[in-house]
Structure formats: structure tokens, C-alpha cells
Motif scaffolding. Structure first.
Motif, PDB file in Angstrom:
ATOM      1  N   HIS A   1      43.664  73.961  66.350  1.00 20.25           N
ATOM      2  CA  HIS A   1      43.797  72.558  66.744  1.00 20.25           C
ATOM      3  C   HIS A   1      43.655  71.584  65.570  1.00 20.25           C
ATOM      4  CE1 HIS A   1      42.937  74.490  70.655  1.00 20.25           C
ATOM      5  NE2 HIS A   1      43.674  73.519  71.144  1.00 20.25           N
ATOM      6  N   TRP A   2      43.654  72.111  64.359  1.00 21.19           N
ATOM      7  CA  TRP A   2      43.667  71.217  63.205  1.00 21.19           C
ATOM      8  C   TRP A   2      45.006  70.479  63.165  1.00 21.19           C
ATOM      9  CZ3 TRP A   2      41.693  75.010  58.834  1.00 21.19           C
ATOM     10  CH2 TRP A   2      40.339  75.266  59.063  1.00 21.19           C
ATOM     11  N   SER A   3      44.983  69.273  62.632  1.00 19.11           N
ATOM     12  CA  SER A   3      46.220  68.509  62.507  1.00 19.11           C
ATOM     13  C   SER A   3      47.132  69.173  61.477  1.00 19.11           C
ATOM     14  CB  SER A   3      45.913  67.075  62.072  1.00 19.11           C
ATOM     15  OG  SER A   3      45.410  67.060  60.744  1.00 19.11           O
ATOM     16  N   LEU A   4      48.408  68.853  61.558  1.00 22.71           N
ATOM     17  CA  LEU A   4      49.361  69.396  60.595  1.00 22.71           C
ATOM     18  C   LEU A   4      49.005  68.937  59.190  1.00 22.71           C
ATOM     19  CD1 LEU A   4      51.936  70.968  59.974  1.00 22.71           C
ATOM     20  CD2 LEU A   4      53.252  68.890  60.479  1.00 22.71           C
ATOM     21  N   HIS A   5      48.529  67.691  59.062  1.00 24.81           N
ATOM     22  CA  HIS A   5      48.119  67.194  57.748  1.00 24.81           C
ATOM     23  C   HIS A   5      47.009  68.056  57.163  1.00 24.81           C
ATOM     24  CE1 HIS A   5      46.828  64.501  54.562  1.00 24.81           C
ATOM     25  NE2 HIS A   5      45.601  64.595  55.037  1.00 24.81           N
ATOM     26  N   THR A   6      46.014  68.397  57.968  1.00 23.50           N
ATOM     27  CA  THR A   6      44.914  69.226  57.486  1.00 23.50           C
ATOM     28  C   THR A   6      45.408  70.597  57.057  1.00 23.50           C
ATOM     29  OG1 THR A   6      43.276  68.100  58.864  1.00 23.50           O
ATOM     30  CG2 THR A   6      42.743  70.333  58.161  1.00 23.50           C
ATOM     31  N   LYS A   7      46.252  71.208  57.864  1.00 24.11           N
ATOM     32  CA  LYS A   7      46.762  72.541  57.539  1.00 24.11           C
ATOM     33  C   LYS A   7      47.594  72.519  56.258  1.00 24.11           C
ATOM     34  CE  LYS A   7      46.873  74.110  62.358  1.00 24.11           C
ATOM     35  NZ  LYS A   7      47.719  74.534  63.501  1.00 24.11           N
ATOM     36  N   LEU A   8      48.441  71.506  56.110  1.00 24.90           N
ATOM     37  CA  LEU A   8      49.259  71.418  54.909  1.00 24.90           C
ATOM     38  C   LEU A   8      48.410  71.153  53.670  1.00 24.90           C
ATOM     39  CD1 LEU A   8      52.386  69.391  56.124  1.00 24.90           C
ATOM     40  CD2 LEU A   8      52.195  71.851  55.725  1.00 24.90           C
ATOM     41  N   THR A   9      47.412  70.282  53.802  1.00 25.57           N
ATOM     42  CA  THR A   9      46.568  69.954  52.662  1.00 25.57           C
ATOM     43  C   THR A   9      45.748  71.161  52.219  1.00 25.57           C
ATOM     44  OG1 THR A   9      46.416  67.634  53.337  1.00 25.57           O
ATOM     45  CG2 THR A   9      44.747  68.433  51.806  1.00 25.57           C
ATOM     46  N   LEU A  10      45.136  71.856  53.169  1.00 25.96           N
ATOM     47  CA  LEU A  10      44.336  73.024  52.820  1.00 25.96           C
ATOM     48  C   LEU A  10      45.200  74.141  52.247  1.00 25.96           C
ATOM     49  CD1 LEU A  10      41.852  73.208  55.847  1.00 25.96           C
ATOM     50  CD2 LEU A  10      41.426  72.328  53.547  1.00 25.96           C
ATOM     51  N   THR A  11      46.346  74.368  52.850  1.00 22.39           N
ATOM     52  CA  THR A  11      47.249  75.407  52.335  1.00 22.39           C
ATOM     53  C   THR A  11      47.741  75.067  50.936  1.00 22.39           C
ATOM     54  OG1 THR A  11      47.992  75.912  54.587  1.00 22.39           O
ATOM     55  CG2 THR A  11      49.367  76.686  52.778  1.00 22.39           C
ATOM     56  N   GLY A  12      48.171  73.827  50.742  1.00 28.06           N
ATOM     57  CA  GLY A  12      48.652  73.406  49.441  1.00 28.06           C
ATOM     58  C   GLY A  12      47.571  73.438  48.386  1.00 28.06           C
ATOM     59  N   THR A  13      46.359  73.017  48.750  1.00 25.51           N
ATOM     60  CA  THR A  13      45.246  73.031  47.800  1.00 25.51           C
ATOM     61  C   THR A  13      44.934  74.449  47.353  1.00 25.51           C
ATOM     62  OG1 THR A  13      44.264  71.029  48.761  1.00 25.51           O
ATOM     63  CG2 THR A  13      42.805  72.471  47.500  1.00 25.51           C
ATOM     64  N   LEU A  14      44.855  75.376  48.304  1.00 24.38           N
ATOM     65  CA  LEU A  14      44.582  76.768  47.967  1.00 24.38           C
ATOM     66  C   LEU A  14      45.689  77.347  47.095  1.00 24.38           C
ATOM     67  CD1 LEU A  14      42.841  79.293  48.310  1.00 24.38           C
ATOM     68  CD2 LEU A  14      44.106  79.790  50.419  1.00 24.38           C
TER      69      LEU A  14
ATOM     70  N   LEU B   1      38.433  66.054  56.014  1.00 24.31           N
ATOM     71  CA  LEU B   1      37.016  66.253  56.310  1.00 24.31           C
ATOM     72  C   LEU B   1      36.687  65.822  57.735  1.00 24.31           C
ATOM     73  CD1 LEU B   1      35.462  64.977  52.951  1.00 24.31           C
ATOM     74  CD2 LEU B   1      35.859  67.346  53.648  1.00 24.31           C
ATOM     75  N   HIS B   2      37.301  64.720  58.164  1.00 21.94           N
ATOM     76  CA  HIS B   2      37.093  64.239  59.529  1.00 21.94           C
ATOM     77  C   HIS B   2      37.591  65.255  60.543  1.00 21.94           C
ATOM     78  CE1 HIS B   2      38.660  62.036  63.115  1.00 21.94           C
ATOM     79  NE2 HIS B   2      37.457  61.490  63.063  1.00 21.94           N
ATOM     80  N   ASP B   3      38.747  65.835  60.261  1.00 23.39           N
ATOM     81  CA  ASP B   3      39.320  66.834  61.157  1.00 23.39           C
ATOM     82  C   ASP B   3      38.456  68.094  61.195  1.00 23.39           C
ATOM     83  OD1 ASP B   3      41.155  67.727  62.975  1.00 23.39           O
ATOM     84  OD2 ASP B   3      42.660  68.318  61.508  1.00 23.39           O
ATOM     85  N   LEU B   4      38.013  68.535  60.028  1.00 30.07           N
ATOM     86  CA  LEU B   4      37.190  69.737  59.965  1.00 30.07           C
ATOM     87  C   LEU B   4      35.848  69.533  60.662  1.00 30.07           C
ATOM     88  CD1 LEU B   4      37.813  70.893  56.277  1.00 30.07           C
ATOM     89  CD2 LEU B   4      38.857  71.772  58.362  1.00 30.07           C
ATOM     90  N   ARG B   5      35.335  68.325  60.579  1.00 36.88           N
ATOM     91  CA  ARG B   5      34.048  68.052  61.209  1.00 36.88           C
ATOM     92  C   ARG B   5      34.124  68.221  62.721  1.00 36.88           C
ATOM     93  NH1 ARG B   5      31.697  62.157  62.526  1.00 36.88           N
ATOM     94  NH2 ARG B   5      29.637  62.745  63.279  1.00 36.88           N
ATOM     95  N   HIS B   6      35.225  67.780  63.310  1.00 40.73           N
ATOM     96  CA  HIS B   6      35.330  67.800  64.769  1.00 40.73           C
ATOM     97  C   HIS B   6      35.946  69.094  65.300  1.00 40.73           C
ATOM     98  CE1 HIS B   6      34.096  63.639  65.555  1.00 40.73           C
ATOM     99  NE2 HIS B   6      34.734  63.319  64.451  1.00 40.73           N
ATOM    100  N   ARG B   7      36.705  69.811  64.457  1.00 39.07           N
ATOM    101  CA  ARG B   7      37.418  70.984  64.971  1.00 39.07           C
ATOM    102  C   ARG B   7      37.254  72.193  64.058  1.00 39.07           C
ATOM    103  NH1 ARG B   7      41.148  66.693  64.951  1.00 39.07           N
ATOM    104  NH2 ARG B   7      41.496  65.743  66.989  1.00 39.07           N
ATOM    105  N   TRP B   8      36.146  72.288  63.354  1.00 41.15           N
ATOM    106  CA  TRP B   8      36.009  73.344  62.365  1.00 41.15           C
ATOM    107  C   TRP B   8      35.967  74.738  62.993  1.00 41.15           C
ATOM    108  CZ3 TRP B   8      31.720  76.616  62.188  1.00 41.15           C
ATOM    109  CH2 TRP B   8      30.627  76.251  62.996  1.00 41.15           C
ATOM    110  N   ARG B   9      35.600  74.826  64.254  1.00 45.45           N
ATOM    111  CA  ARG B   9      35.535  76.133  64.903  1.00 45.45           C
ATOM    112  C   ARG B   9      36.889  76.615  65.414  1.00 45.45           C
ATOM    113  NH1 ARG B   9      30.086  75.976  68.735  1.00 45.45           N
ATOM    114  NH2 ARG B   9      28.552  75.750  67.045  1.00 45.45           N
ATOM    115  N   ASP B  10      37.856  75.727  65.478  1.00 42.16           N
ATOM    116  CA  ASP B  10      39.151  76.089  66.067  1.00 42.16           C
ATOM    117  C   ASP B  10      40.290  75.614  65.172  1.00 42.16           C
ATOM    118  OD1 ASP B  10      41.170  76.897  67.656  1.00 42.16           O
ATOM    119  OD2 ASP B  10      40.665  75.659  69.387  1.00 42.16           O
ATOM    120  N   PRO B  11      40.649  76.399  64.153  1.00 38.22           N
ATOM    121  CA  PRO B  11      41.722  76.000  63.232  1.00 38.22           C
ATOM    122  C   PRO B  11      43.060  75.769  63.929  1.00 38.22           C
ATOM    123  CG  PRO B  11      40.473  77.853  62.348  1.00 38.22           C
ATOM    124  CD  PRO B  11      40.032  77.673  63.774  1.00 38.22           C
TER     125      PRO B  11
END
Length: 450
Positions: free
Chosen positions: A227-240, A215-225
Motif C-alpha cells: 500500500h505504499w504510494s507509487l512515489h515511495t516505491k519509485l524513490t526507494l527503488t531508484g535510491t537503492l 518518510l510520511h508514507d513509511l511511517r503510516h504504512r511501513w508494515r504493508d509495502p
């Protein structure tokens, strides 16, 4: 110069130990409060084992219960339970940080260490920012979800304002914290066909369980996926991925089951299959009779409950990030790649070791817990495995045998809940008084594997 030895007090106040002690303190206080006569709806005080099991389940945001929450506990007792799973859901990270401030003269470093001990994903400079996100998201999401539920219950079910307010607030807070507690004896089965109730509940479950670093990552970089951290990308991909797999599998496995989604219309089948997929991973709510699911659906639940949700959120399990790192590791090994890679980034060796450690420790705890439960009960192995994984994964679902278990088996479930929520890594780290780097490395050799 001789190396300085750590004092016993500093060893006790190691960040990982402080997190564990904070959980134990919350459980102890919760148990004492629930043992007060005012906390029980009937006459007399709740037995210590009932109060203790409920406190562990609430603080560890599991949702398992040996008594009916809505009728056994008074209004005061229900408030205590809600405060406990509110604390257990998101407050432990903040509480452990405050504990670090009190016990160290250099609070900045200890505060950062404390927060990273619980989250294991945050950068050193992100503590204050993440704390603000935690507070903002928690308050806003819970208020919105509770308001939606209150209005639906008031105007859709003709509940009195007071009853609608309490039911909406309790279930909204419980959903966001992935706690799984309900004041209805049938869980959410009475709302099985109502998207205006199950929809907000699913939204709260996903937002709360995805993890605050995401959520912290999405708040600051939600317009530019990009530059999301690898953790964010893995979590969102895995969740979906897990949501889709759980949804499709439930729809296929339960399509003709007359005791679950069989009698529903197509829209009802889709809604309830999606809710099962969302809730099974850690939330603990049931809109269908879990005991009526097919054996194949139980096996699906084993998988989803064990994985759980995102790191440093309100979810339990071994976490989506762990699952994704292991998946990438296996994929890289199968392809013969030396590095484990995803989204143009290389997964660090330490993260891979941690993922393997979490999986091995988690599997060991579940296996040992299952063996002990089988020894203490006469229930079929499928139901016992379900209870063990649900407790460890903070899923809170049950096939209906929790209240029928002997007190000794219920205490085993309580231990599984504690180990699953606090985290096998945190508990293992809390037993170590300090870390040290070896001044040498042994020669490397490759044993035969497989």
C-alpha cells in the motif's frame, strides 16, 4: 461576465514566487550576518562576495566554499552557516507555508498550495501530518547522529568535550541536511577508514535526502509495502539502484588508484566506495580527494550529482523520482506500450511531462553555466563540468578549483546553486501570474521523431 483580473499583489504572492522570494530573503539576511566583523575569525569583515557565496551555498545546502569554513569563520560565523543550511535543508517548506498564512485570508487553501509547490507530491489533506513528520524526524535524527559523532570524536580521537560537541553537532546537522559543510580543511578525509564516523553520516544523508513524503508514507504504512504510494516505491527503488551502481562502479574504477582507495584494506575499500556513492548524489562530503579520482569516476559523479536525491527532502538534483519516471517512459516506449506503468500503477501524463520539463530545463541550465564558466576560466573542461553539475545538483563536491575561480565565475556557481535548489520548475512557475485552461484544443498531429 468578464473574468476577474488578479491584482499585482496576488500575482507576487503566487506560491511558487513566495518560495523563490523566501530563498532570496534567507540568502540576503545570511549575507548581511556573515559580513559582520564578529562572523570572521580574522581581522575585519568578510568581503561581500565571500559572504554572499557562502550564504547561497548554505541556504541552498550545497557545501561549496571559497574559504576554509573552520578557520576563516569565527564560532559565531559557523553558527550562522549551520542555521542557514538548517533553514535551507528542511525549513523552507515550513517557512513558505507560514508565509502563505500571513498573506492570505483563507490560509487553509493557500497553505496546502504552498506546501505542494515545494514538494509537488503531497495530498491536500497531508500538510499537518507531514509537518509533524518533518519536525519529528529532523529533531530525532539530528540528535541521534550528533550524539554518535560526539561520543566517537571524544573517546576515539581524544577531543575535548567542547570540541567534540561542536564538531559532532555541526557535521551531524550538515549531513542530515545534505549540506556538505565541514569545519575541517580536508573535509572528512581524516575519518576515511572510520566506519563509526562515516556510518552515521551516511545514515543521516540517506534519511534526510530520501524525501519527507516517503518518510510520511513509511511511517503510516511501513508494515504493508503493497500500500505504499507509487512515489515511495519509485524513490526507494531508484535510491537503492543508484547506491548499488555508484558503489560497484567506484570500487572497480578506484580499486588500484594509489591516491584514493588503493592503499586501503578490503574493508576500507568497501567503506569508502559506499561513502562516495552515498555522498556523491547530493551530500557534498568527501572522505577521499575528489581531485585524485580517475576521469571515469568524475563521469560517474556527473551522473549521480545531476540526479540527486528524493523529492521534498534536503537533497538536490533533478530528483530520483524524475529519473525513474523517465526511465519507465523510455522502457514503455521501447516495448511499444501506450502507458507508462510500474508496480501495477499507471504513471500520469502530467508527471511524465513534468519529468521531461525538469530534465530539459536542468540540462539547459547546466550546459549554459558550463559554457559561461569555460569562458571565464582556463581550467580543463572536465573540472569545469564537475563544478557546474555539483553546484546545480547541490552536491557541493569539488575537484579543488572553487576557491581559485575568479569572482565572476564564483557568482555563476552561486546562480547555478540557486537554480538547482529552488528548482527549475518552481522558478519557471514563479514567472507565470496565473494558470488558465484553454476552452479549445487543436487537432492532433504526429511529427516525425528520431
Amino acid at each position: 461576465m468578464k473574468p476577474q483580473r488578479r491584482s499585482p499583489m496576488k500575482a507576487i504572492l503566487h506560491p511558487a514566487r513566495a518560495v523563490t522570494l523566501a530563498f532570496l530573503a534567507a540568502i540576503a539576511v545570511g549575507t548581511l550576518l556573515l559580513m559582520l566583523p564578529i562572523a570572521r575569525a580574522g581581522e575585519g569583515a568578510a568581503p561581500w562576495n565571500v559572504a554572499a557565496f557562502t550564504a547561497v551555498s548554505a541556504v541552498c545546502v550545497v557545501g561549496m566554499a571559497v574559504v576554509d569554513t573552520g578557520t576563516y569563520w569565527s564560532g559565531f560565523g559557523q553558527w550562522i552557516i549551520m542555521l542557514l543550511f538548517q533553514l535551507g535543508g528542511f525549513g523552507m517548506m515550513t517557512g513558505a507555508t507560514l508565509l502563505g498564512l500571513m498573506v492570505n485570508r483563507s490560509p487553509r487553501l493557500r497553505t496546502r498550495m504552498m506546501t505542494q509547490t515545494e514538494s509537488r507530491t503531497l495530498a491536500l489533506g497531508d500538510v499537518a501530518s507531514v509537518a509533524r513528520v518533518v519536525l519529528f524526524v529532523t529533531v530525532v535524527v539530528q540528535l541521534i547522529i550528533s550524539a554518535l559523532l560526539i561520543l566517537r570524536l571524544r573517546f576515539g580521537y581524544d577531543m575535548a568535550w567542547g570540541e567534540a560537541f561542536w564538531s559532532g553537532l555541526f557535521h551531524g546537522v550538515s549531513a542530515f541536511n545534505n549540506a556538505g559543510f565541514s569545519i575541517h580543511a580536508d573535509g572528512l578525509m581524516r575519518y576515511a577508514g572510520d566506519a563509526l564516523v562515516l556510518g552515521p553520516m551516511m545514515l543521516a544523508i540517506v534519511v534526510g535526502g530520501i524525501g519527507f513524503p516517503v518518510l510520511h508514507d513509511l511511517r503510516h504504512r511501513w508494515r504493508d509495502p503493497r500500500h505504499w504510494s507509487l512515489h515511495t516505491k519509485l524513490t526507494l527503488t531508484g535510491t537503492l539502484l543508484l547506491l548499488v551502481v555508484g558503489f560497484v562502479a567506484t570500487l572497480l574504477l578506484e580499486w588500484d588508484n594509489p591516491r584514493t582507495i588503493g592503499p586501503f584494506s578490503l574493508a576500507g575499500k568497501l567503506l569508502n566506495s559506499l561513502f562516495v556513492s552515498v555522498a556523491a548524489r547530493t551530500a557534498g562530503f568527501n572522505a577521499l580527494d575528489i581531485g585524485a579520482l580517475t576521469q571515469e569516476s568524475w563521469a560517474l559523479h556527473y551522473f549521480l550529482m545531476f540526479i540527486g536525491g528524493g523529492s521534498a527532502g534536503t537533497a538536490g538534483g533533478v530528483k530520483v523520482g524524475t529519473f525513474m519516471v523517465l526511465f519507465l517512459l523510455v522502457l514503455a516506449e521501447a516495448r511499444g506500450h501506450a502507458d507508462t506503468e510500474a508496480f501495477g500503477r499507471r504513471v500520469g501524463a502530467s508527471a511524465q511531462r513534468q519529468a521531461i520539463t525538469v530534465l530539459v530545463l536542468g540540462s539547459t541550465v547546466v550546459a549554459l553555466g558550463t559554457i559561461v564558466l569555460l569562458r571565464l576560466t582556463d581550467f580543463p573542461i572536465g573540472q569545469v563540468i564537475f563544478e557546474a553539475i555539483a553546484a546545480f545538483g547541490s552536491a557541493g563536491l569539488s575537484t579543488g578549483i572553487t576557491a581559485q575561480l575568479p569572482p565572476s565565475a564564483q557568482m555563476v556557481l552561486a546562480l547555478l546553486m540557486f537554480f538547482g535548489r529552488v528548482g527549475t520548475i518552481t522558478i519557471a512557475t514563479s514567472l507565470i501570474l496565473g494558470e488558465r485552461r484553454m476552452p479549445y484544443r487543436y487537432p492532433e498531429e504526429h511529427p516525425i521523431v528520431g
